[in-house]
Design a protein around this motif. Sequence first.
Motif, PDB file in Angstrom:
ATOM      1  N   LEU A 262      -5.537  11.813   2.017  1.00 28.30           N
ATOM      2  CA  LEU A 262      -5.293  10.497   1.469  1.00 28.30           C
ATOM      3  C   LEU A 262      -4.137   9.830   2.219  1.00 28.30           C
ATOM      4  O   LEU A 262      -3.273  10.509   2.772  1.00 28.30           O
ATOM      5  CB  LEU A 262      -4.928  10.588  -0.020  1.00 28.30           C
ATOM      6  CG  LEU A 262      -5.748  11.538  -0.900  1.00 28.30           C
ATOM      7  CD1 LEU A 262      -5.266  11.465  -2.341  1.00 28.30           C
ATOM      8  CD2 LEU A 262      -7.223  11.224  -0.806  1.00 28.30           C
ATOM      9  N   LEU A 263      -4.118   8.500   2.210  1.00 27.05           N
ATOM     10  CA  LEU A 263      -3.042   7.731   2.830  1.00 27.05           C
ATOM     11  C   LEU A 263      -2.414   6.831   1.775  1.00 27.05           C
ATOM     12  O   LEU A 263      -3.127   6.169   1.011  1.00 27.05           O
ATOM     13  CB  LEU A 263      -3.568   6.879   3.983  1.00 27.05           C
ATOM     14  CG  LEU A 263      -4.176   7.624   5.167  1.00 27.05           C
ATOM     15  CD1 LEU A 263      -4.824   6.641   6.138  1.00 27.05           C
ATOM     16  CD2 LEU A 263      -3.125   8.467   5.885  1.00 27.05           C
ATOM     17  N   ALA A 264      -1.081   6.778   1.749  1.00 28.97           N
ATOM     18  CA  ALA A 264      -0.370   5.972   0.761  1.00 28.97           C
ATOM     19  C   ALA A 264       0.758   5.196   1.424  1.00 28.97           C
ATOM     20  O   ALA A 264       1.267   5.578   2.482  1.00 28.97           O
ATOM     21  CB  ALA A 264       0.184   6.863  -0.355  1.00 28.97           C
ATOM     22  N   GLY A 265       1.152   4.103   0.788  1.00 27.86           N
ATOM     23  CA  GLY A 265       2.286   3.327   1.278  1.00 27.86           C
ATOM     24  C   GLY A 265       2.046   2.730   2.652  1.00 27.86           C
ATOM     25  O   GLY A 265       0.946   2.279   2.982  1.00 27.86           O
ATOM     26  N   ASP A 266       3.086   2.710   3.478  1.00 26.91           N
ATOM     27  CA  ASP A 266       2.992   2.123   4.814  1.00 26.91           C
ATOM     28  C   ASP A 266       1.914   2.790   5.656  1.00 26.91           C
ATOM     29  O   ASP A 266       1.293   2.147   6.504  1.00 26.91           O
ATOM     30  CB  ASP A 266       4.328   2.244   5.545  1.00 26.91           C
ATOM     31  CG  ASP A 266       5.425   1.376   4.942  1.00 26.91           C
ATOM     32  OD1 ASP A 266       5.222   0.851   3.826  1.00 26.91           O
ATOM     33  OD2 ASP A 266       6.489   1.241   5.571  1.00 26.91           O
ATOM     34  N   ALA A 267       1.685   4.079   5.452  1.00 30.18           N
ATOM     35  CA  ALA A 267       0.661   4.789   6.220  1.00 30.18           C
ATOM     36  C   ALA A 267      -0.722   4.221   5.969  1.00 30.18           C
ATOM     37  O   ALA A 267      -1.617   4.338   6.805  1.00 30.18           O
ATOM     38  CB  ALA A 267       0.678   6.285   5.874  1.00 30.18           C
ATOM     39  N   ALA A 268      -0.909   3.580   4.799  1.00 31.15           N
ATOM     40  CA  ALA A 268      -2.174   2.948   4.453  1.00 31.15           C
ATOM     41  C   ALA A 268      -2.140   1.449   4.703  1.00 31.15           C
ATOM     42  O   ALA A 268      -3.009   0.720   4.232  1.00 31.15           O
ATOM     43  CB  ALA A 268      -2.504   3.213   2.985  1.00 31.15           C
ATOM     44  N   SER A 269      -1.136   0.983   5.458  1.00 35.99           N
ATOM     45  CA  SER A 269      -0.948  -0.454   5.734  1.00 35.99           C
ATOM     46  C   SER A 269      -0.820  -1.246   4.442  1.00 35.99           C
ATOM     47  O   SER A 269      -1.351  -2.347   4.322  1.00 35.99           O
ATOM     48  CB  SER A 269      -2.098  -1.007   6.589  1.00 35.99           C
ATOM     49  OG  SER A 269      -2.113  -0.405   7.854  1.00 35.99           O
ATOM     50  N   LEU A 270      -0.092  -0.706   3.508  1.00 33.24           N
ATOM     51  CA  LEU A 270       0.117  -1.399   2.239  1.00 33.24           C
ATOM     52  C   LEU A 270       1.485  -2.070   2.247  1.00 33.24           C
ATOM     53  O   LEU A 270       2.462  -1.584   1.657  1.00 33.24           O
ATOM     54  CB  LEU A 270      -0.027  -0.423   1.068  1.00 33.24           C
ATOM     55  CG  LEU A 270      -1.468  -0.023   0.748  1.00 33.24           C
ATOM     56  CD1 LEU A 270      -1.518   1.074  -0.306  1.00 33.24           C
ATOM     57  CD2 LEU A 270      -2.276  -1.239   0.287  1.00 33.24           C
ATOM     58  N   ILE A 271       1.550  -3.192   2.943  1.00 34.92           N
ATOM     59  CA  ILE A 271       2.739  -4.042   2.978  1.00 34.92           C
ATOM     60  C   ILE A 271       2.285  -5.469   2.749  1.00 34.92           C
ATOM     61  O   ILE A 271       1.334  -5.938   3.374  1.00 34.92           O
ATOM     62  CB  ILE A 271       3.488  -3.904   4.311  1.00 34.92           C
ATOM     63  CG1 ILE A 271       4.105  -2.499   4.414  1.00 34.92           C
ATOM     64  CG2 ILE A 271       4.562  -4.973   4.443  1.00 34.92           C
ATOM     65  CD1 ILE A 271       4.909  -2.265   5.653  1.00 34.92           C
ATOM     66  N   ASN A 272       2.951  -6.157   1.820  1.00 32.91           N
ATOM     67  CA  ASN A 272       2.546  -7.509   1.442  1.00 32.91           C
ATOM     68  C   ASN A 272       2.628  -8.447   2.647  1.00 32.91           C
ATOM     69  O   ASN A 272       3.685  -8.556   3.270  1.00 32.91           O
ATOM     70  CB  ASN A 272       3.446  -8.018   0.318  1.00 32.91           C
ATOM     71  CG  ASN A 272       2.899  -9.248  -0.362  1.00 32.91           C
ATOM     72  OD1 ASN A 272       2.726 -10.281   0.262  1.00 32.91           O
ATOM     73  ND2 ASN A 272       2.630  -9.136  -1.656  1.00 32.91           N
ATOM     74  N   PRO A 273       1.532  -9.116   3.012  1.00 34.81           N
ATOM     75  CA  PRO A 273       1.521  -9.961   4.209  1.00 34.81           C
ATOM     76  C   PRO A 273       2.325 -11.243   4.059  1.00 34.81           C
ATOM     77  O   PRO A 273       2.614 -11.917   5.054  1.00 34.81           O
ATOM     78  CB  PRO A 273       0.037 -10.274   4.407  1.00 34.81           C
ATOM     79  CG  PRO A 273      -0.548 -10.220   3.028  1.00 34.81           C
ATOM     80  CD  PRO A 273       0.213  -9.124   2.335  1.00 34.81           C
ATOM     81  N   LEU A 284       3.174   2.649  -6.264  1.00 32.33           N
ATOM     82  CA  LEU A 284       1.896   2.559  -6.965  1.00 32.33           C
ATOM     83  C   LEU A 284       0.822   3.370  -6.251  1.00 32.33           C
ATOM     84  O   LEU A 284       0.112   4.169  -6.881  1.00 32.33           O
ATOM     85  CB  LEU A 284       1.460   1.104  -7.094  1.00 32.33           C
ATOM     86  CG  LEU A 284       0.112   0.881  -7.784  1.00 32.33           C
ATOM     87  CD1 LEU A 284       0.108   1.454  -9.196  1.00 32.33           C
ATOM     88  CD2 LEU A 284      -0.247  -0.603  -7.822  1.00 32.33           C
ATOM     89  N   SER A 285       0.680   3.199  -4.946  1.00 28.34           N
ATOM     90  CA  SER A 285      -0.342   3.955  -4.216  1.00 28.34           C
ATOM     91  C   SER A 285      -0.026   5.444  -4.233  1.00 28.34           C
ATOM     92  O   SER A 285      -0.934   6.282  -4.329  1.00 28.34           O
ATOM     93  CB  SER A 285      -0.472   3.446  -2.782  1.00 28.34           C
ATOM     94  OG  SER A 285       0.734   3.603  -2.054  1.00 28.34           O
ATOM     95  N   GLY A 286       1.267   5.793  -4.153  1.00 26.15           N
ATOM     96  CA  GLY A 286       1.630   7.204  -4.237  1.00 26.15           C
ATOM     97  C   GLY A 286       1.242   7.802  -5.579  1.00 26.15           C
ATOM     98  O   GLY A 286       0.708   8.914  -5.647  1.00 26.15           O
ATOM     99  N   ALA A 287       1.501   7.057  -6.648  1.00 26.83           N
ATOM    100  CA  ALA A 287       1.142   7.543  -7.984  1.00 26.83           C
ATOM    101  C   ALA A 287      -0.363   7.724  -8.125  1.00 26.83           C
ATOM    102  O   ALA A 287      -0.845   8.733  -8.676  1.00 26.83           O
ATOM    103  CB  ALA A 287       1.660   6.571  -9.045  1.00 26.83           C
TER     104      ALA A 287
END
Length: 371
Positions: A262-273, A284-287
């Motif tokens: 699984l990928l979470a946080g920045d590793a999953a490109s989860l940064i608000n554009p 949240l993604s980590g949880a």
Amino acid sequence: MEHWDVVIVGGGPAGAACALAARRADPSARVLVLDRVDFPRDKVCGDGIAAEALDVLAGLGVDPSSVTDGYPAVPRLRLTSPRGTTVERATARPSYVIPRSVLDARLVAAAQESGAVLRHHHVRQVRPRAGHVELDRAITAGVLVGADGAESVVRRALRVQRNLPTQLAVALRGYAPEPPGQRGVQVIVTTEQRWPAYAWSFPLGDGRVNVGYGELVSGGATRAGLVEGLHRLLPGISPAGLKAHRLPLSTGRPRQPDGRVLLAGDAASLINPLTGEGIFYAVLSGALAGRAAGAGAGAGAAYRRELGSRLGRHLRHSSVASRLSRRPALMDAVFRAAGDDQRVFDAVVALGLADGRLTPRALAGAARRLR
């Protein structure tokens, strides 16, 4: 080989939240967190913590006051549009500004208190196998979670495509003395020059501010250009310790693969554009990843469903808003509408700092201002 039920690469907010969630879902789970450096350690970031991120941590059994201890609430936000419209209001709920050297150490300590094990280890090789995932020919995991940031080793091992330059920002961050009149106010300044680009100044409450400037990689960003942009938008600021970091934006997020990785946080490109905010997405993604880890071979599919259910609509709205924001005139109209209406202001803040959406009221207010 040493076997663990869940192995998490990266001990930042995403990794710590994942460990907390995995242990909370199954107190008997053997959870190992690997990080290549020792804590406490610095991480280049704006240091802003939205109330919604603290809500996620509270749901994992972490007392928010233990996270924010020593750092006062920041109840106001000042926004400046690309064409100079400035609006300042109280936010619906206050934010906090906590150095990542402090925040990350507190969260990983909470994960250890929950029963997870933290180990100093630089992961170099990841190999999915039948029934487990192998790391560096020394450790096996029932489920592996890559929470190891923008340069994720786990993501590369999965051969997940990197963000395109138009989906990747770069930012410079340092610390400076707090300017007069900024106590209790987060400041975000956008600009038409090299748009989309913005600067920020966030007060820590100890006489310092976290200041920075960011823009898209596709615009030909250089360190000299970032420094110039910072001083242009925040004149009079004299930051020390300037460091740069890359921001893989959610507009380039990959599809979470099936299986045990699984990928979470920045590793999953989860940064608000829109804002570059990533800590809320990270916890949240980590949880969600930690809860899904109990599904074993079905963890990837379970995590993808949970992530889509919890964040899917917001991510679609933030992507649309990101495209619309390329028009400085529209951004100016939105900021003026936010100055007119507290509910529009709250919607803009929620979209940029948490999991908000484009509301009909905000769209109508911007449309009126465009006329």
